[in-house]
Design a protein around this motif. Sequence first.
Motif, PDB file in Angstrom:
ATOM      1  N   THR A  77      15.639  19.591 -10.723  1.00 11.43           N
ATOM      2  CA  THR A  77      16.028  18.249 -11.141  1.00 11.43           C
ATOM      3  C   THR A  77      15.226  17.217 -10.359  1.00 11.43           C
ATOM      4  O   THR A  77      15.061  17.340  -9.139  1.00 11.43           O
ATOM      5  CB  THR A  77      17.535  18.029 -10.899  1.00 11.43           C
ATOM      6  OG1 THR A  77      18.274  18.927 -11.726  1.00 11.43           O
ATOM      7  CG2 THR A  77      17.944  16.604 -11.235  1.00 11.43           C
ATOM      8  N   ARG A  92      17.026  14.266 -14.380  1.00 18.78           N
ATOM      9  CA  ARG A  92      16.760  15.147 -15.524  1.00 18.78           C
ATOM     10  C   ARG A  92      16.171  16.474 -15.046  1.00 18.78           C
ATOM     11  O   ARG A  92      15.499  16.543 -14.019  1.00 18.78           O
ATOM     12  CB  ARG A  92      15.807  14.455 -16.506  1.00 18.78           C
ATOM     13  CG  ARG A  92      16.439  13.248 -17.184  1.00 18.78           C
ATOM     14  CD  ARG A  92      15.414  12.384 -17.894  1.00 18.78           C
ATOM     15  NE  ARG A  92      14.670  13.124 -18.905  1.00 18.78           N
ATOM     16  CZ  ARG A  92      13.615  12.626 -19.558  1.00 18.78           C
ATOM     17  NH1 ARG A  92      13.183  11.402 -19.263  1.00 18.78           N
ATOM     18  NH2 ARG A  92      13.002  13.345 -20.468  1.00 18.78           N
ATOM     19  N   ARG A  93      16.434  17.535 -15.816  1.00 24.23           N
ATOM     20  CA  ARG A  93      16.022  18.892 -15.450  1.00 24.23           C
ATOM     21  C   ARG A  93      14.712  19.256 -16.140  1.00 24.23           C
ATOM     22  O   ARG A  93      14.529  19.012 -17.336  1.00 24.23           O
ATOM     23  CB  ARG A  93      17.108  19.896 -15.831  1.00 24.23           C
ATOM     24  CG  ARG A  93      16.752  21.347 -15.531  1.00 24.23           C
ATOM     25  CD  ARG A  93      17.909  22.262 -15.893  1.00 24.23           C
ATOM     26  NE  ARG A  93      19.047  22.039 -15.007  1.00 24.23           N
ATOM     27  CZ  ARG A  93      20.302  22.338 -15.321  1.00 24.23           C
ATOM     28  NH1 ARG A  93      20.593  22.836 -16.506  1.00 24.23           N
ATOM     29  NH2 ARG A  93      21.254  22.125 -14.446  1.00 24.23           N
ATOM     30  N   ASP A 119      19.928  20.764 -20.931  1.00 26.11           N
ATOM     31  CA  ASP A 119      21.004  20.809 -19.945  1.00 26.11           C
ATOM     32  C   ASP A 119      21.941  21.991 -20.147  1.00 26.11           C
ATOM     33  O   ASP A 119      22.602  22.432 -19.200  1.00 26.11           O
ATOM     34  CB  ASP A 119      21.818  19.508 -20.000  1.00 26.11           C
ATOM     35  CG  ASP A 119      21.035  18.309 -19.463  1.00 26.11           C
ATOM     36  OD1 ASP A 119      20.091  18.528 -18.679  1.00 26.11           O
ATOM     37  OD2 ASP A 119      21.373  17.169 -19.841  1.00 26.11           O
TER      38      ASP A 119
END
Length: 349
Positions: A77, A92-93, A119
């Motif tokens: 992340t 955000r990943r 996600d």
Amino acid sequence: MSSTTPTITATEIVLPGKVEPEGLETRTHELPAPGKGQVVLRMEATGVCFAEQQMRRGKYYDQPPFPFVPGYDLVGTVVATGPGTDATLVGRRFAAITKTGAWASHLTVDAADLMPVPDDIDPAVAETVTVNGVTAWQMLYRTAKVRTGQTIVVLGANGGVGSTLVQLARHAGITVIGTASPRHHDALRNLGVTPVDYRDPEMYTRIRELAPDGVDAVFDHVGGPAIEDSWQLLRRGGTLVSYGTAASKDEEGNSQLPVLKLFARLNTWNALPNGRSAHFYNLWAGKRRCQKTWQQRMTDDLTQVLGLVADGALVPQIAAKFALTDTVAALQLAESRTVAGKVVIVPQV
């Protein structure tokens, strides 16, 4: 760091030289602020692949000089962004292919190298198919261009790349013969693969008995003298995809020589008018020529793989999870040749 992120102290696993797994070292240091176009990723999952096993021996083709932090890829992340980088990336990943550096709690990467991860996909699951999934997808569809109804051979079908490759192939209606030790044969059968014992001195004879007319593609990570036997399995129009030199990992001497010998042999075969082709798959091919095109291809192919994961058509094979501080045990297990799938490293277990 960004104005909303405190100073970050990274924990890293360092490979100091040609050492046994027990020789890995742990260090902590303060990360410098990310530069222009960079982000800091908080690692949620990384892993052990064959490249790190070669690097430990000083045998990976273009590894950096010791000491360095291994880690070929990760999922994490974004926790900070540098100047000129989209601040909305924070939180955000993403996945990233790093080649080295991912065995760390935090690391700095170029924002251009980030690949989105949904996600709803577990970070360890996504990590398992980042490099392995892209490699398998590209070898199957971009290099060998295998089609529904054809037959392939996958050496090391229980490994990180192999277990992904056979699932992609079976999903596409491709017949798969896979080599592995007998302990993994039932698992391969459950995936729809016909298993062959890789320790059998007559392994290639067994494969020819299963496919007397030859096969459409062979995926070979072993290299060495037996690459000739893989080549001979092909029918006219077939493709050999070589993607490693596992046979030479314990040999002393120049780490580049086995690869150069392999290149020469593949090029010699391609010069023959026999209707077959041989390729060495290189994940990094084309990056220097056009990094933007290369990265877009990586992102597109990982998106395809993660879509199959989300649909349940591809089940990533996680051999085990270890905490970052237990990376020694993770590497030991990965090198034991007893596992099916990929050994994954997470911040904490």
